[in-house]
Scaffold this motif. Structure first.
Motif, PDB file in Angstrom:
ATOM      1  N   SER A  88       0.843  -1.189   0.000  1.00 18.72           N
ATOM      2  CA  SER A  88       0.000   0.000   0.000  1.00 18.72           C
ATOM      3  C   SER A  88       0.886   1.250   0.000  1.00 18.72           C
ATOM      4  O   SER A  88       2.097   1.166   0.094  1.00 18.72           O
ATOM      5  CB  SER A  88      -0.941  -0.015   1.206  1.00 18.72           C
ATOM      6  OG  SER A  88      -0.199  -0.079   2.402  1.00 18.72           O
ATOM      7  N   VAL A  89       0.219   2.388  -0.111  1.00 20.52           N
ATOM      8  CA  VAL A  89       0.920   3.674  -0.158  1.00 20.52           C
ATOM      9  C   VAL A  89       0.196   4.615   0.793  1.00 20.52           C
ATOM     10  O   VAL A  89      -1.036   4.642   0.828  1.00 20.52           O
ATOM     11  CB  VAL A  89       0.893   4.257  -1.597  1.00 20.52           C
ATOM     12  CG1 VAL A  89       1.514   5.634  -1.649  1.00 20.52           C
ATOM     13  CG2 VAL A  89       1.599   3.315  -2.568  1.00 20.52           C
ATOM     14  N   THR A  90       0.971   5.366   1.573  1.00 22.15           N
ATOM     15  CA  THR A  90       0.359   6.431   2.357  1.00 22.15           C
ATOM     16  C   THR A  90       0.526   7.727   1.576  1.00 22.15           C
ATOM     17  O   THR A  90       1.536   7.957   0.921  1.00 22.15           O
ATOM     18  CB  THR A  90       0.983   6.581   3.761  1.00 22.15           C
ATOM     19  OG1 THR A  90       2.360   6.912   3.635  1.00 22.15           O
ATOM     20  CG2 THR A  90       0.799   5.313   4.570  1.00 22.15           C
ATOM     21  N   VAL A  91      -0.503   8.547   1.638  1.00 17.30           N
ATOM     22  CA  VAL A  91      -0.484   9.855   0.986  1.00 17.30           C
ATOM     23  C   VAL A  91      -0.962  10.871   2.014  1.00 17.30           C
ATOM     24  O   VAL A  91      -2.065  10.738   2.552  1.00 17.30           O
ATOM     25  CB  VAL A  91      -1.405   9.908  -0.253  1.00 17.30           C
ATOM     26  CG1 VAL A  91      -1.299  11.262  -0.942  1.00 17.30           C
ATOM     27  CG2 VAL A  91      -1.100   8.773  -1.221  1.00 17.30           C
ATOM     28  N   SER A  92      -0.138  11.864   2.280  1.00 20.80           N
ATOM     29  CA  SER A  92      -0.530  12.953   3.161  1.00 20.80           C
ATOM     30  C   SER A  92      -0.611  14.217   2.314  1.00 20.80           C
ATOM     31  O   SER A  92       0.359  14.596   1.660  1.00 20.80           O
ATOM     32  CB  SER A  92       0.502  13.129   4.282  1.00 20.80           C
ATOM     33  OG  SER A  92       0.097  14.154   5.161  1.00 20.80           O
ATOM     34  N   SER A  93      -1.798  14.844   2.293  1.00 19.33           N
ATOM     35  CA  SER A  93      -2.041  16.034   1.470  1.00 19.33           C
ATOM     36  C   SER A  93      -2.706  17.113   2.314  1.00 19.33           C
ATOM     37  O   SER A  93      -3.503  16.813   3.198  1.00 19.33           O
ATOM     38  CB  SER A  93      -2.987  15.704   0.309  1.00 19.33           C
ATOM     39  OG  SER A  93      -2.498  14.663  -0.481  1.00 19.33           O
ATOM     40  N   TYR A  94      -2.382  18.353   1.994  1.00 15.38           N
ATOM     41  CA  TYR A  94      -3.086  19.469   2.610  1.00 15.38           C
ATOM     42  C   TYR A  94      -4.381  19.724   1.850  1.00 15.38           C
ATOM     43  O   TYR A  94      -4.451  19.507   0.640  1.00 15.38           O
ATOM     44  CB  TYR A  94      -2.251  20.747   2.564  1.00 15.38           C
ATOM     45  CG  TYR A  94      -0.990  20.697   3.386  1.00 15.38           C
ATOM     46  CD1 TYR A  94      -0.983  20.157   4.671  1.00 15.38           C
ATOM     47  CD2 TYR A  94       0.194  21.208   2.888  1.00 15.38           C
ATOM     48  CE1 TYR A  94       0.171  20.132   5.421  1.00 15.38           C
ATOM     49  CE2 TYR A  94       1.354  21.187   3.644  1.00 15.38           C
ATOM     50  CZ  TYR A  94       1.337  20.652   4.908  1.00 15.38           C
ATOM     51  OH  TYR A  94       2.475  20.624   5.647  1.00 15.38           O
ATOM     52  N   PHE A  95      -5.411  20.203   2.576  1.00 16.47           N
ATOM     53  CA  PHE A  95      -6.629  20.639   1.902  1.00 16.47           C
ATOM     54  C   PHE A  95      -7.013  22.026   2.390  1.00 16.47           C
ATOM     55  O   PHE A  95      -6.692  22.429   3.510  1.00 16.47           O
ATOM     56  CB  PHE A  95      -7.789  19.643   2.090  1.00 16.47           C
ATOM     57  CG  PHE A  95      -8.395  19.645   3.464  1.00 16.47           C
ATOM     58  CD1 PHE A  95      -9.422  20.515   3.793  1.00 16.47           C
ATOM     59  CD2 PHE A  95      -7.959  18.756   4.436  1.00 16.47           C
ATOM     60  CE1 PHE A  95      -9.989  20.524   5.061  1.00 16.47           C
ATOM     61  CE2 PHE A  95      -8.520  18.751   5.708  1.00 16.47           C
ATOM     62  CZ  PHE A  95      -9.529  19.640   6.021  1.00 16.47           C
ATOM     63  N   HIS A  96      -7.693  22.730   1.510  1.00 18.74           N
ATOM     64  CA  HIS A  96      -8.223  24.066   1.804  1.00 18.74           C
ATOM     65  C   HIS A  96      -9.606  24.083   1.172  1.00 18.74           C
ATOM     66  O   HIS A  96      -9.734  23.980  -0.052  1.00 18.74           O
ATOM     67  CB  HIS A  96      -7.311  25.120   1.168  1.00 18.74           C
ATOM     68  CG  HIS A  96      -7.654  26.522   1.534  1.00 18.74           C
ATOM     69  ND1 HIS A  96      -8.466  27.307   0.767  1.00 18.74           N
ATOM     70  CD2 HIS A  96      -7.277  27.271   2.583  1.00 18.74           C
ATOM     71  CE1 HIS A  96      -8.565  28.497   1.322  1.00 18.74           C
ATOM     72  NE2 HIS A  96      -7.864  28.516   2.430  1.00 18.74           N
ATOM     73  N   ALA A  97     -10.642  24.148   2.000  1.00 14.41           N
ATOM     74  CA  ALA A  97     -12.010  24.023   1.510  1.00 14.41           C
ATOM     75  C   ALA A  97     -12.801  25.281   1.846  1.00 14.41           C
ATOM     76  O   ALA A  97     -12.911  25.650   3.019  1.00 14.41           O
ATOM     77  CB  ALA A  97     -12.678  22.798   2.121  1.00 14.41           C
ATOM     78  N   GLN A  98     -13.339  25.907   0.807  1.00 16.44           N
ATOM     79  CA  GLN A  98     -14.159  27.100   0.989  1.00 16.44           C
ATOM     80  C   GLN A  98     -15.614  26.739   0.727  1.00 16.44           C
ATOM     81  O   GLN A  98     -15.925  26.026  -0.222  1.00 16.44           O
ATOM     82  CB  GLN A  98     -13.696  28.188   0.035  1.00 16.44           C
ATOM     83  CG  GLN A  98     -12.265  28.617   0.319  1.00 16.44           C
ATOM     84  CD  GLN A  98     -11.835  29.759  -0.555  1.00 16.44           C
ATOM     85  OE1 GLN A  98     -12.372  30.846  -0.447  1.00 16.44           O
ATOM     86  NE2 GLN A  98     -10.880  29.490  -1.417  1.00 16.44           N
ATOM     87  N   HIS A  99     -16.483  27.258   1.582  1.00 17.63           N
ATOM     88  CA  HIS A  99     -17.907  26.949   1.522  1.00 17.63           C
ATOM     89  C   HIS A  99     -18.690  28.253   1.540  1.00 17.63           C
ATOM     90  O   HIS A  99     -18.406  29.131   2.360  1.00 17.63           O
ATOM     91  CB  HIS A  99     -18.304  26.088   2.722  1.00 17.63           C
ATOM     92  CG  HIS A  99     -17.424  24.890   2.905  1.00 17.63           C
ATOM     93  ND1 HIS A  99     -16.267  24.923   3.664  1.00 17.63           N
ATOM     94  CD2 HIS A  99     -17.517  23.645   2.413  1.00 17.63           C
ATOM     95  CE1 HIS A  99     -15.697  23.736   3.633  1.00 17.63           C
ATOM     96  NE2 HIS A  99     -16.440  22.929   2.890  1.00 17.63           N
ATOM     97  N   VAL A 100     -19.684  28.369   0.631  1.00 15.82           N
ATOM     98  CA  VAL A 100     -20.458  29.604   0.485  1.00 15.82           C
ATOM     99  C   VAL A 100     -21.942  29.292   0.645  1.00 15.82           C
ATOM    100  O   VAL A 100     -22.457  28.342   0.038  1.00 15.82           O
ATOM    101  CB  VAL A 100     -20.212  30.242  -0.903  1.00 15.82           C
ATOM    102  CG1 VAL A 100     -21.014  31.528  -1.053  1.00 15.82           C
ATOM    103  CG2 VAL A 100     -18.727  30.482  -1.133  1.00 15.82           C
ATOM    104  N   ARG A 101     -22.618  30.144   1.440  1.00 17.43           N
ATOM    105  CA  ARG A 101     -24.053  29.971   1.655  1.00 17.43           C
ATOM    106  C   ARG A 101     -24.629  31.309   2.137  1.00 17.43           C
ATOM    107  O   ARG A 101     -23.960  32.069   2.825  1.00 17.43           O
ATOM    108  CB  ARG A 101     -24.283  28.916   2.724  1.00 17.43           C
ATOM    109  CG  ARG A 101     -25.728  28.533   2.948  1.00 17.43           C
ATOM    110  CD  ARG A 101     -25.776  27.424   3.961  1.00 17.43           C
ATOM    111  NE  ARG A 101     -27.110  26.874   4.067  1.00 17.43           N
ATOM    112  CZ  ARG A 101     -27.419  25.863   4.835  1.00 17.43           C
ATOM    113  NH1 ARG A 101     -26.504  25.277   5.568  1.00 17.43           N
ATOM    114  NH2 ARG A 101     -28.649  25.418   4.890  1.00 17.43           N
ATOM    115  N   THR A 102     -25.870  31.551   1.797  1.00 18.11           N
ATOM    116  CA  THR A 102     -26.542  32.749   2.298  1.00 18.11           C
ATOM    117  C   THR A 102     -26.991  32.490   3.737  1.00 18.11           C
ATOM    118  O   THR A 102     -27.670  31.506   4.016  1.00 18.11           O
ATOM    119  CB  THR A 102     -27.752  33.112   1.422  1.00 18.11           C
ATOM    120  OG1 THR A 102     -27.286  33.359   0.096  1.00 18.11           O
ATOM    121  CG2 THR A 102     -28.460  34.342   1.952  1.00 18.11           C
ATOM    122  N   VAL A 103     -26.559  33.373   4.634  1.00 22.28           N
ATOM    123  CA  VAL A 103     -26.908  33.296   6.046  1.00 22.28           C
ATOM    124  C   VAL A 103     -27.435  34.668   6.454  1.00 22.28           C
ATOM    125  O   VAL A 103     -26.768  35.681   6.232  1.00 22.28           O
ATOM    126  CB  VAL A 103     -25.681  32.912   6.907  1.00 22.28           C
ATOM    127  CG1 VAL A 103     -26.031  32.931   8.385  1.00 22.28           C
ATOM    128  CG2 VAL A 103     -25.131  31.544   6.500  1.00 22.28           C
TER     129      VAL A 103
END
Length: 147
Positions: A88-103
């Protein structure tokens, strides 16, 4: 069950890294079949702050519940580090998640950033994620965006 293989080839690396891109694109397109296709049938996802989920359908359902109410999202995944561990292979990745909604009648933004630590295995259908652990490093904005 993973099948034995030798050292990673350039094609293996390309296929493994494509999993992270396919995951991000599927989230933002609400393509739950595509999202399910990056996970092994017995995959486990450990979402930060949520109970773990097992199986592609359960993982996709959690993502759908979080993302379908949004007006938009953008998941960026990068800086992957790959390490071969036997079959198997391990993969470590960064994530940046933007979420948009009317509030409250205004466009609100909520950003989450962190790390995905994956265990990826070669299966008969190709390379698939068998375990994904999500760790959150920081958050900014209005958390009401995600409900």
């Amino acid at each position: 069950m993973p099948t034995p293989h030798g050292p990673l080839t350039a094609d293996d690396r390309t296929d493994i890294l494509a999993l992270t891109s396919r995951y991000a694109h599927a989230l933002d397109r609400h393509d739950w079949d595509q999202l399910s296709s990056v996970f092994a049938p017995d995959a486990r996802m450990e979402f930060a702050g949520l109970p773990p989920e097992t199986g592609p359908a359960a993982i996709a359902a959690v993502c759908a519940r979080a993302l379908e109410p949004l007006e938009a999202s953008q998941h960026l995944v990068g800086s992957p580090l790959l390490e071969t561990l036997g079959d198997s292979v391990t993969v470590s990745s960064y994530f940046h998640a933007q979420h948009v909604r009317t509030v409250d009648g205004r466009t609100a933004l909520f950003t989450v950033a962190g790390t995905y630590d994956d265990l990826v295995e070669r299966r008969p259908e190709g390379w698939l994620i068998s375990l994904r652990r999500q760790s959150v490093s920081w958050q900014a904005g209005d958390p009401r965006v995600l409900g």
